[in-house]
Scaffold this active site. Structure first.
Site, PDB file in Angstrom:
ATOM      1  N   LYS A  40      19.897   7.334   5.584  1.00  0.00           N
ATOM      2  CA  LYS A  40      20.882   8.287   6.116  1.00  0.00           C
ATOM      3  C   LYS A  40      22.117   8.283   5.220  1.00  0.00           C
ATOM      4  CE  LYS A  40      23.194   9.432  10.512  1.00  0.00           C
ATOM      5  NZ  LYS A  40      23.451   8.999  11.897  1.00  0.00           N
ATOM      6  N   SER A  65      22.718  12.655  15.313  1.00  0.00           N
ATOM      7  CA  SER A  65      23.128  13.125  14.010  1.00  0.00           C
ATOM      8  C   SER A  65      22.128  12.803  12.904  1.00  0.00           C
ATOM      9  CB  SER A  65      24.475  12.485  13.647  1.00  0.00           C
ATOM     10  OG  SER A  65      24.350  11.065  13.563  1.00  0.00           O
ATOM     11  N   SER A 101      22.247   8.711  18.090  1.00  0.00           N
ATOM     12  CA  SER A 101      21.820   9.386  16.862  1.00  0.00           C
ATOM     13  C   SER A 101      20.608   8.802  16.151  1.00  0.00           C
ATOM     14  CB  SER A 101      22.969   9.455  15.870  1.00  0.00           C
ATOM     15  OG  SER A 101      23.880  10.430  16.282  1.00  0.00           O
TER      16      SER A 101
HETATM   17  N1  GLN Z   1      25.536  13.063  19.513  1.00  0.00           N
HETATM   18  C1  GLN Z   1      26.550  12.084  19.725  1.00  0.00           C
HETATM   19  C2  GLN Z   1      27.866  12.576  19.165  1.00  0.00           C
HETATM   20  O1  GLN Z   1      27.920  13.695  18.795  1.00  0.00           O
HETATM   21  C3  GLN Z   1      26.138  10.796  19.108  1.00  0.00           C
HETATM   22  C4  GLN Z   1      26.337  10.735  17.654  1.00  0.00           C
HETATM   23  C5  GLN Z   1      25.886   9.463  17.043  1.00  0.00           C
HETATM   24  O2  GLN Z   1      25.216   8.638  17.654  1.00  0.00           O
HETATM   25  N2  GLN Z   1      26.306   9.267  15.815  1.00  0.00           N
HETATM   26  O3  GLN Z   1      28.827  11.889  19.115  1.00  0.00           O
END
Ligand code: GLN
Length: 454
Positions: free
Chosen positions: A52, A127, A151
């Site tokens: 990532k 994400s 994410s």
């Molecule tokens: N979807 C969540 C957010 O927008 C989690 C993001 C993540 O785990 N990095 O914050």
């Protein structure tokens, strides 16, 4: 073969932001030579991996999905990157993500969305959608994600892959570009539970470069996954969290979950309901705490230290250059979070917002502790719905945030949780995930259950 597969498929999937062909081949050659020389190599030596783009990689671009870091080449490796290299893992490249890991669909990337390999019109989750899509598209057998609110697990669920958020502090955050430091946690993504466990043991463990790194032995996740593969869960107590059902949950997801409960019973587990009432407040608490920490962390992107600098023509003040750079470099969701966080932390509002959210966080931790007095692990669907269509929630932040309803409590409590594929929804034929949660430092418990279930 994996580089060829990426070349063939990534025009459609767009899992990668940067493919490091040279670096990958050089690492593969090093492993070949070590093997030829009869050297002892680690179990994952030579296995390709998708990283990532939130992890720094020395000499290889790291954008975090943002324009503000476009062109930045880190001078150092994250601890995760370093451990992967030392284990002989072949890093194929950097995967697409929502900008600064803020999102649930990878549509917030400044470099365009990633597509779900199961249906290219749908999101791969976020994400870390790039990492999960790379696994589902057979571009890489292993990947790294980071999970602040889901994410790793939500992209795993909607792409039919395995995603693990280890205990907070279990994997070093050094070199992980910070979003919300008290929640961010890196973890393994793979197509099987055992693969995830092997990767987990490579990246986990104490690191003096991270002040929240846990100085304790790495949970024995590989042994637990192997034990789980025998398929026997007799005597294991599993709690079904009653908060994760009802409105907003697709029937196809709930039916898949019911089927998972029956299967776990057949494997010998004892299953009963457990109520964790404060989980109902996890989402609002998260969307105060995460933006608050983000507003502080992202202050470092000041047009001076890294990447982009806009309007620096000798006529403007430092403040003007900073403001123009941040205006051009940050996307809409990142700006929204910085503003919410700045507001929640400001004097006069701090107690009402940030302070209350921290209290909810304590209540959630207490609910987990109570539930784990009676149960070895807890389960739920990973997400309320399967992968939605690209664009469907892009202009509706609240709808987007709801993708994380089931995943966020574990981040707030710092406890480990993972998603394991749970078949396809009988509604739309898309993958569904089963979430398994365990107490802190008991990561191996969930691997055992996941491997038995898989
Ligand atoms: N979807 C969540 C957010 O927008 C989690 C993001 C993540 O785990 N990095 O914050």
């Amino acid at each position: 073969a994996h580089l060829d597969r990426i070349a063939e498929t990534d025009g459609k999937v767009h899992a990668f932001l940067h493919v490091d062909t040279e670096g990958a081949l050089a690492q593969a050659r090093r492993v070949d030579e070590a093997v030829k020389a009869g050297e002892q190599v680690s179990p994952l030596a030579g296995v390709p991996l998708a990283l990532k783009d939130v992890m720094t990689t020395e000499g290889v671009p790291t954008t975090v999905g943002s324009k503000i870091l476009e062109g930045w080449i880190p001078p150092y490796d994250a601890t995760v990157t370093r451990r992967l290299k030392e284990a002989g893992v072949v890093i194929l490249g950097k995967t697409n993500m929502d900008e600064f890991a803020m999102g649930s669909s990878t549509e917030n990337s400044a470099y365009g969305p990633t597509h779900n390999p199961w249906d290219l019109d749908r999101i791969p989750g976020g994400s870390g959608g790039g990492s999960s899509a790379a696994l589902a598209a057979l571009q890489a057998p292993l990947a790294i994600g980071t999970d602040t609110g889901g994410s790793i697990r939500q992209p795993g669920a909607v792409t039919g892959t395995v995603g693990v958020k280890p205990t907070y502090g279990g994997v070093s955050r050094y070199g992980l570009v910070a979003f919300s430091s008290s929640l961010d946690q890196a973890g393994p993504c793979a197509r099987t539970v055992l693969d995830a466990a092997l990767l987990h043991e490579v990246i986990a463990g104490y690191d003096h470069m991270d002040s929240t790194s846990i100085n304790a032995p790495v949970p024995p996740v590989v042994a637990a996954a192997r034990e789980g593969l025998s398929g026997d869960l007799s005597g294991l107590r599993i709690g079904v969290v009653t908060q994760f059902t009802g409105e907003g949950y697709q029937q196809g997801v709930l039916r898949s979950f019911e089927a998972a409960v029956s299967q776990l019973k057949e494997l010998g587990a004892e299953i009963a309901d457990v109520s964790c009432p404060s989980f109902d407040y996890a989402l609002p608490a998260y969307y105060l705490i995460a933006p608050s920490e983000c507003s502080s962390n992202l202050a470092r992107f000041d047009a001076m230290r890294y990447g982009l600098r806009v309007g620096d023509d000798g006529t403007r003040s430092t403040e003007e250059v900073m403001s123009l750079t941040r205006e051009a470099g940050f996307g809409a969701e990142v700006k929204r979070r910085i503003m919410i966080g700045t507001y929640a932390l400001s004097s006069g509002y701090y107690d009402a917002y940030y302070g209350s959210a921290q209290k909810v966080r304590t209540l959630i931790t207490q609910d987990f502790a109570k539930a784990f007095e009676k149960f070895d692990v807890l389960i739920s669907p990973t997400t309320p719905t399967t992968a939605f269509k690209i664009g469907e929630r892009a202009n509706d932040p609240m709808a987007m945030y709801k993708a994380d309803l089931c995943t966020i409590p574990a981040n707030l409590a710092g406890t480990p949780a993972m998603s394991v594929p749970s078949g396809l929804s009988d509604e739309d034929g898309m993958p569904v995930g089963l979430q398994i949660m365990a107490p802190a430092l008991q990561d191996h418990r969930m691997y055992r259950v996941a491997a038995a279930y898989e």
